[in-house]
Design an enzyme around this catalytic site. Structure first.
Site, PDB file in Angstrom:
ATOM      1  N   LYS A  91     -14.589   1.184  36.564  1.00  6.10           N
ATOM      2  CA  LYS A  91     -14.952   0.597  37.121  1.00  6.10           C
ATOM      3  C   LYS A  91     -15.689  -0.399  37.987  1.00  6.10           C
ATOM      4  CE  LYS A  91     -14.948   2.474  42.245  1.00  6.10           C
ATOM      5  NZ  LYS A  91     -14.876   3.585  43.293  1.00  6.10           N
ATOM      6  N   LYS A 145     -10.774  -0.008  36.712  1.00  4.60           N
ATOM      7  CA  LYS A 145     -10.048  -0.610  38.608  1.00  4.60           C
ATOM      8  C   LYS A 145     -11.564  -2.065  38.398  1.00  4.60           C
ATOM      9  CE  LYS A 145     -11.480   1.578  42.320  1.00  4.60           C
ATOM     10  NZ  LYS A 145     -11.609   1.866  43.169  1.00  4.60           N
TER      11      LYS A 145
HETATM   12  C1  PBG Z   1     -14.025   4.978  46.379  1.00  7.01           C
HETATM   13  C2  PBG Z   1     -12.905   4.109  46.094  1.00  7.01           C
HETATM   14  C3  PBG Z   1     -12.844   2.582  46.467  1.00  7.01           C
HETATM   15  C4  PBG Z   1     -11.250   2.576  46.300  1.00  7.01           C
HETATM   16  C5  PBG Z   1     -11.223   2.869  45.467  1.00  7.01           C
HETATM   17  N1  PBG Z   1     -11.800   4.181  45.953  1.00  7.01           N
HETATM   18  C6  PBG Z   1     -13.606   1.697  47.038  1.00  7.01           C
HETATM   19  C7  PBG Z   1     -14.946   1.145  46.815  1.00  7.01           C
HETATM   20  O1  PBG Z   1     -15.536   1.630  45.393  1.00  7.01           O
HETATM   21  O2  PBG Z   1     -15.841   0.036  46.843  1.00  7.01           O
HETATM   22  C8  PBG Z   1     -10.931   1.293  45.888  1.00  7.01           C
HETATM   23  C9  PBG Z   1      -9.575   0.420  46.235  1.00  7.01           C
HETATM   24  C10 PBG Z   1      -8.887  -0.033  46.433  1.00  7.01           C
HETATM   25  O3  PBG Z   1      -9.453  -1.462  46.553  1.00  7.01           O
HETATM   26  O4  PBG Z   1      -7.574  -0.820  46.572  1.00  7.01           O
HETATM   27  N2  PBG Z   1     -15.001   5.325  45.956  1.00  7.01           N
END
Ligand code: PBG
Length: 330
Positions: free
Chosen positions: A201, A254
């Site tokens: 991520k 992601k």
């Molecule tokens: C929470 C999380 C996030 C997203 C999914 N789970 C935001 C982040 O990490 O700031 C983002 C999903 C999206 O942008 O569609 N940790």
């Protein structure tokens, strides 16, 4: 030299008509592989539009049940929940409360749409007053207390499992999260619960609209001390390998589009189920361009989602799931 009488090689033969192209298509997009994110907020009869994500809403539980039932009929077979809690605090305690917003939503949808696969995002940023994904030790270049966060992660996983979540999806990028969750689940009679790890991520500006949607922007600093640096790919493979060793059933990359090289490398190297998250910024850009009449929305979405599958993703988390399921079933 190729002799003159050598048979002519003509790859275009396989593209000559729709019927032939269908026969040779390598990648198929099916709504069975899509996961729809749902944002759940307290209250009744609420469908609050998310301005940075046209077509997406914060839903109260009754509305989420309706939405899930409708999506199921259209062919979407899995949803992932994000919660907007009634109250936030320093330790994000609503995330692991028995009657937390997500636990309530899971119970409600499980009873009304029992065949839907329910996935719970496990993170604290929506629940903490500071908006970071765990216990904050110091606010400077925000330092998170990894191991204190692991205790809360174990608690949250159990509460989600008890509520009826089928797949637990840790998204906070804490080291050891998968191992911690697997141990907690196994020790409490939840050996069959699946773990989908947000393994690679990235700290990404593509999450901007989500932070509006989930009301979770960090109140100081950013998430670069725990999410990955977008300049790196070997590091992503190390993160994925660790999560597989710790017991992840599905690994996630992601965002998706700017990271298809990572999706492809993960699939080729490890050959495990891979999910890719077509995130909020990717969604918002398509919606904005379509609204201006600059692109053909439906064709662009089909091309984007197919390319994510082609790169190697088995599953795609996408806000387009409902619209595309409608199109695919038409
Ligand atoms: C929470 C999380 C996030 C997203 C999914 N789970 C935001 C982040 O990490 O700031 C983002 C999903 C999206 O942008 O569609 N940790």
């Amino acid at each position: 030299m190729i002799p003159d009488n050598f048979p002519k090689i003509r790859p275009r033969r396989l593209r000559q008509s729709q019927k032939i192209r269908e026969l040779f298509s390598e990648t198929r997009l099916s709504s069975a592989n899509l996961i729809l994110p749902l944002f759940i907020r307290p209250g009744k009869n609420i469908r609050k539009p998310i301005s940075s994500m046209p077509g997406q809403f914060q839903l109260s539980i009754d509305q989420a049940v309706k939405e899930a039932a409708e999506c199921y009929k259209l062919g979407v077979r899995a949803v992932i929940f994000f919660g907007i809690p009634a109250a936030k605090d320093n330790l994000g305690s609503e995330a692991y409360a028995d009657d937390g917003i997500i636990q309530q939503a899971v119970r409600a949808i499980k009873s009304k749409v029992p065949s839907m696969t329910l996935i719970t995002d496990l993170c604290f940023c929506e629940y903490t007053s500071h908006g970071h994904c765990g216990v904050v030790k110091s606010g400077k270049d925000p330092e998170l207390d990894n191991d204190a966060t692991l205790n809360l992660i174990a608690k949250t996983a159990l509460v989600q499992a008890k509520a009826g979540s089928d797949i637990i999806a840790p998204s906070g990028m804490m080291d050891g999260a998968v191992k911690t969750i697997r141990a907690a689940l196994d020790a409490n009679g939840f050996k069959d619960k699946i773990i989908m790890a947000y393994s690679a991520k990235y700290a990404s500006s593509f999450y901007g609209p989500f932070r509006d949607a989930a009301e979770s922007p960090p109140s100081f600093g950013d998430r670069k001390t725990y999410q990955m640096d977008f300049r790196n790919s070997h590091e992503a493979l190390r993160e994925v390998e660790l999560d597989i060793r710790e017991g992840a059933d599905i690994v996630m990359v992601k965002p998706a589009l700017a990271y298809l090289d990572i999706v492809s490398a993960v699939k080729q190297k490890f050959n495990v189920p891979v999910a890719a998250y077509n995130v909020s910024g990717e969604y918002a850009m398509v919606k904005a361009a379509a609204k201006s009449g600059w692109i053909d929305e439906e064709k662009i979405i089909l091309e984007i989602l197919t390319s994510i599958r082609r790169a190697g993703a088995d599953l795609i988390l996408t806000y387009h799931a409902k619209a595309i399921a409608k199109k695919l079933s038409a």
